[in-house]
Design a protein around this motif. Structure first.
Motif, short mmCIF file in Angstrom:
data_model
loop_
_atom_site.label_atom_id
_atom_site.label_comp_id
_atom_site.label_asym_id
_atom_site.label_seq_id
_atom_site.Cartn_x
_atom_site.Cartn_y
_atom_site.Cartn_z
N SER A 98 14.22 0.34 -26.13
CA SER A 98 15.04 1.11 -25.19
C SER A 98 14.14 2.01 -24.36
N SER A 135 14.65 -0.87 -32.02
CA SER A 135 15.62 -0.69 -30.94
C SER A 135 15.24 0.53 -30.08
N GLU A 165 27.64 4.72 -21.28
CA GLU A 165 26.81 3.53 -21.48
C GLU A 165 27.55 2.45 -22.27
N ILE A 169 18.83 6.06 -24.37
CA ILE A 169 18.25 5.34 -25.52
C ILE A 169 19.37 4.99 -26.52
N GLY A 217 21.21 2.06 -25.24
CA GLY A 217 20.45 0.83 -25.46
C GLY A 217 20.52 0.38 -26.91
N SER A 253 18.42 -4.24 -26.34
CA SER A 253 18.11 -2.81 -26.20
C SER A 253 17.38 -2.59 -24.89
N TYR A 254 16.39 -3.44 -24.65
CA TYR A 254 15.58 -3.32 -23.43
C TYR A 254 16.44 -3.51 -22.18
N ASN A 260 19.62 -3.39 -21.70
CA ASN A 260 20.70 -2.43 -21.43
C ASN A 260 20.16 -1.21 -20.68
N VAL A 261 19.05 -0.67 -21.18
CA VAL A 261 18.52 0.55 -20.55
C VAL A 261 17.96 0.24 -19.17
#
Lengths: 257, 306
Positions: free
Chosen positions: A155, A151, A17, A111, A114, A76-77, A79-80
């Motif tokens: 995530s 975060s 990731e 997670i 994220g 964070s949101y 990315n996941v």
């Protein structure tokens, strides 16, 4: 699967990731910094000088915690949601699903990825903010705790979005039509004390309002909300979202036929 | 003999109502090289999906080395390597990273993962490409990369879903050699393929699936023994007489053109007698080939019967 094997699997997902968002740093790390810098320059500096004080602080000081929190939430949101959906889209999620990695390790790995991006962008934005205002953190532990928990919450929310998404449109609908309005109405740019009583109550229904204000309390020592109440909300969100993610993974929603 | 994989009354009905599997039961012994054949949409990929847990079964039971896939998730997955029909790795990652990541999912420590990665990338001729992004690989290389990835945890059972589709003949043959070597070393292999020649060449046992049901499950040898006729095409250096008659029982002849003809040999009739009669009539044969693959004939016959 033994505990050390699970740990290796977890590390593998996290490294993958981090490698993913680092490889496309021009899309993942640079734009949020440019956007936040513009906020500092336009709202904090130009408009802020005319506004004067907000909640007992210079306007620039007031908006810094909210802008840091905004970048952590969004990154964070996104990315996941983008990573997990991309795995689904390219079918590379099958690599994970045929392997013996338990669902909770898969979830925790995404997670952590994220969080890594959210916190990386948050750190860059914090450093950028230091060029515009003096930043001293009143309650460091509380500040770190609230940013980590926030975060995690976003995530997890991004993961659920990705599970249900069937197209690239589906991964941008929630951030555009739900997340962004909630962030902007979550007290990033204003104190709820300025709102009429009715809208103050409405703000109280927005979970991001509690997160932004608790983070602001950690940095400035001033908040519009009860800190204990805010942590309780964060805890409830994490438990509910985590359980939902595990349930969705177990059912195979969106990933198994 | 240990059973590598056992399917019992496996059923699958998809959400749209399609009944993909109608109660499949099948055992594959450890060490076998097993062919799963069937036309498109017969249910082969659904079976592989259920075994590898990518597809949720509607009913039935799957055991891998005597352990139920439902209850012994981790043990059964460690024993299983799957090479899917469609490319399913990230197109943006490097070849080596794809294999190393898969090793990580199986909990292999980095040093061991690195050794295995080199071993299988070298065996499959991809070591020189290890630092390239996977999207730059040719179709054949991508398929080999999926095989390397499936082998990195050294599973006892390898399932390949049409691994040589779209691969040129030279590469296909080198993959056959590699898979035969793996099988000789003890890896049980289940292969689905559209190249019936491939199944005939590699596999000892075979199941033919059609419309969600197994219509044949036997050894390759006994299946081919059922074949009661073969058709050959013979090319002659000299002009073939218009009224060519071999006067042999169980042999029929069909003249294609002035220099080639079809010979259908039925039952136990020897082809040698055909050559001697042709020689007597002044026809010099300079090449001979099967009109269709033997297994293909049987396969089509079984589907027709079904």
């Amino acid at each position: 699967m033994f505990a050390n094997h699970k740990l290796i699997a977890f590390e593998t997902i996290v490294i993958k990731e981090v490698r993913r968002f680092s490889r496309i740093w021009l899309q993942t790390l640079v734009p949020p910094v440019i956007m936040i810098t513009l906020y500092f320059v336009i709202f904090g500096n130009m408009v802020g000088r005319r506004i004067g004080e907000m909640g007992g602080f210079q306007y620039m000081e007031f908006i810094v915690p909210g802008l840091i929190m905004m970048s952590v939430i969004q990154n964070s949101y996104s990315n996941v949601v983008s990573s997990f959906f991309s795995h689904k889209f390219q079918r590379s999620i099958e690599e994970l699903l045929v392997s013996p990695v338990p669902n909770y390790v898969i979830l925790t790995g995404f997670i952590a990825g994220g969080m890594a991006r959210g916190l990386a962008v948050g750190a860059i934005v914090t450093v950028t903010a230091m060029f515009f205002t003096d930043l001293s953190i009143q309650y460091p532990l509380l500040t770190i705790a609230v940013i980590l928990l926030t975060s995690i919450v976003f995530s997890l929310a991004g993961f659920i979005n990705a599970v249900f998404a069937n197209s690239f449109d589906d991964i941008s609908i929630i951030p555009t039509f739900v997340l962004t309005p909630l962030i902007y109405l979550g007290g990033v740019f204003y104190s709820s004390q300025l709102l009429p009583p009715f809208w103050r109550i409405v703000s109280g229904l927005n979970p991001i309002f509690y997160m932004v204000n608790t983070f602001r309390y950690g940095i400035l020592g001033s908040s519009d909300v009860n800190i204990y109440w805010a942590f309780l909300i964060l805890g409830v969100f994490i438990v509910v979202l985590y359980s939902s993610c595990i349930w969705l993974l177990r059912r195979g929603t969106g990933i198994r036929s | 003999m240990t059973i590598a994989i056992s399917l019992k009354d496996l059923r699958k009905v998809y959400a749209n109502g399609t009944e993909a599997l109608k109660g499949i039961s099948l055992d594959v012994e450890q060490g076998d090289f097993f062919a799963l054949l069937g036309p498109n949409g017969a249910g082969k990929t659904t079976i592989i999906g259920i075994i590898s847990t990518l597809v949720n079964k509607t009913a039935g039971n799957v055991e891998v080395f005597d352990k139920r896939v439902d209850t012994h998730i981790y043990e059964t997955k460690l024993d299983l390597g799957v090479v899917p029909q469609e490319i399913n790795f990230s197109q943006f990652e490097k070849v080596q990273d794809i294999v190393m990541t898969q090793a990580g999912y199986y909990g292999l420590p980095r040093k061991l993962a690195s050794q295995r990665c080199e071993k299988y990338l070298r065996k499959l001729g991809l070591w020189e490409k290890r630092s390239e992004r996977s999207r730059s690989l040719s179709g054949g290389m991508k398929r080999r990369l999926m095989i390397a990835r499936a082998l990195v945890h050294e599973p006892r059972l390898l399932i390949l879903d049409e691994p040589t589709a779209g691969v040129d003949i030279e590469l296909r043959r080198s993959m056959w050699e590699f898979l035969t070597e793996m099988n000789n070393k003890g890896t049980t292999i289940i292969l689905t393929t559209h190249y019936l020649e491939e199944a005939e060449q590699l596999c000892r046992n075979i199941a033919i699936i059609d419309d969600g049901e197994i219509i044949e499950n036997t050894s390759m040898k006994s299946l081919l023994a059922d074949l009661d006729s073969q058709v050959f095409i013979l090319d002659s250096a000299t002009e073939i007489p218009a009224q060519l008659n071999l006067d042999l029982p169980n042999i029929s002849l069909y003249r294609i053109d002035g220099h080639s003809f079809e010979v259908t040999v039925t039952g136990d009739q020897s082809i040698n007698e055909v050559f001697s009669r042709l020689d007597q009539q002044g026809v010099k044969v300079n090449s001979m080939r099967n009109k269709t693959n033997r297994l293909e004939q049987l396969f089509l016959a079984r589907l027709r019967d079904n």
